[in-house]
Design a protein around this motif. Structure first.
Motif: not given
Length: 234
Positions: A125-129
Motif C-alpha cells: 500500500x505504501x508503494x502504491x501511494x
C-alpha cells in the motif's frame, strides 16, 4: 541476404561455443515479430565459464547478441530482472528454441516459465501511494505547462509511470521502450488501445485532455490523485 535464423544461430554456436552444454535462440525471430533490424538473441550455458558476459557482433549475415552463462550465473540475472519487474532473462529462456542441450535445459526452462507465470512481487500500500504521488506530481506539471518542449517529456514520464502503475497493481511484468506496449497488450488489449490513443492525440495535436482523463481513470480505484497528506521517510 540473411540466411535462416535457426541455421545462422546453429552455425554461430558451432563456431564459437562448440563445447557448451546448452544454447537457446530467443527474441523477435522466435516470436514471429522480426523486422529488418532484428538481431539474433542467443543464450549460452557453459559450465566451464567462471563468470557471465554479454557480447554483440555481426556474423552469418546477422547482428547477434549473445548472453553467455555458466550453469548458475544466469540465476543472478533472473533475480535482478524480478526485482525490476522486467523479465528479460526469464522470457528469453522460457520462449527460446533449444539449439543444443545435453540434458540441462528442461529444468532451466521450467524454472523460467514458473517465474513468468507467478509475476512480480505485489506492491505494498505504501508503494502504491508513493507511485500515486509521483504520477499526480507529473500530471500537475503536465496540466500547468505551456511549454511544448517540456510537455513532450513530461508526457513521456507520465506514459511510463502509468504503464508501470497499471501493470504492477495487477501483478504483471512491466517493460521499457517497445516492451511498454507489449507488456500492456499482454495484460489488457482494450486498455492498451485507450492508452496509446490518448498519448497519440497529445503528440499529434498538443491536446492534453485524453491523457489527463486516462490518468485519473487509472488512479481512481486506488484513491485518485495524491498530494495532501503524503509523506515519505518521516
Amino acid at each position: 541476404m540473411k540466411i535462416d535464423p535457426i541455421v545462422a544461430a546453429k552455425q554461430f554456436i558451432d563456431k564459437n561455443f562448440s563445447n557448451c552444454q546448452g544454447a537457446i535462440l530467443a527474441g523477435s525471430v522466435v516470436r514471429g515479430e522480426a523486422t529488418e533490424t532484428s538481431d539474433l538473441d542467443i543464450v549460452i550455458f557453459d559450465e566451464n565459464l567462471t563468470s557471465s558476459y554479454r557480447e554483440s557482433m555481426f556474423d552469418f549475415g546477422w547482428a547477434i547478441e549473445v548472453f553467455v552463462h555458466n550453469l548458475t550465473s544466469y540465476k543472478y540475472f533472473i533475480e535482478m530482472d524480478c526485482k525490476s519487474a522486467k523479465p528479460s532473462m526469464p522470457r528469453m529462456i522460457s520462449e527460446g528454441i533449444i539449439l543444443r542441450d545435453v540434458g540441462i535445459l528442461e529444468s532451466i526452462k521450467k524454472e523460467a516459465k514458473e517465474i513468468l507465470e507467478k509475476g512480480p512481487e505485489i506492491w505494498s500500500k505504501e508503494m502504491i501511494n508513493t507511485k500515486r504521488y509521483f504520477i499526480t506530481d507529473a500530471l500537475d506539471d503536465f496540466s500547468g505547462s505551456n511549454n511544448r518542449a517540456e510537455d513532450i517529456f513530461i508526457a513521456n514520464t507520465i506514459a511510463y509511470l502509468v504503464h508501470e502503475f497499471v501493470l504492477r497493481t495487477n501483478r504483471q511484468w512491466i517493460g521499457s521502450s517497445k516492451w511498454i506496449v507489449r507488456a500492456l497488450n499482454q495484460y489488457d488489449e482494450n486498455f492498451t488501445e485507450e492508452f496509446v490513443a490518448a498519448f497519440n492525440v497529445f503528440y499529434k495535436t498538443g491536446e492534453k485532455k485524453k491523457v489527463v482523463q486516462l490518468v485519473d481513470k487509472v488512479l481512481e480505484p486506488h484513491g485518485g490523485r495524491l498530494f495532501d497528506g503524503f509523506s515519505l521517510g518521516k
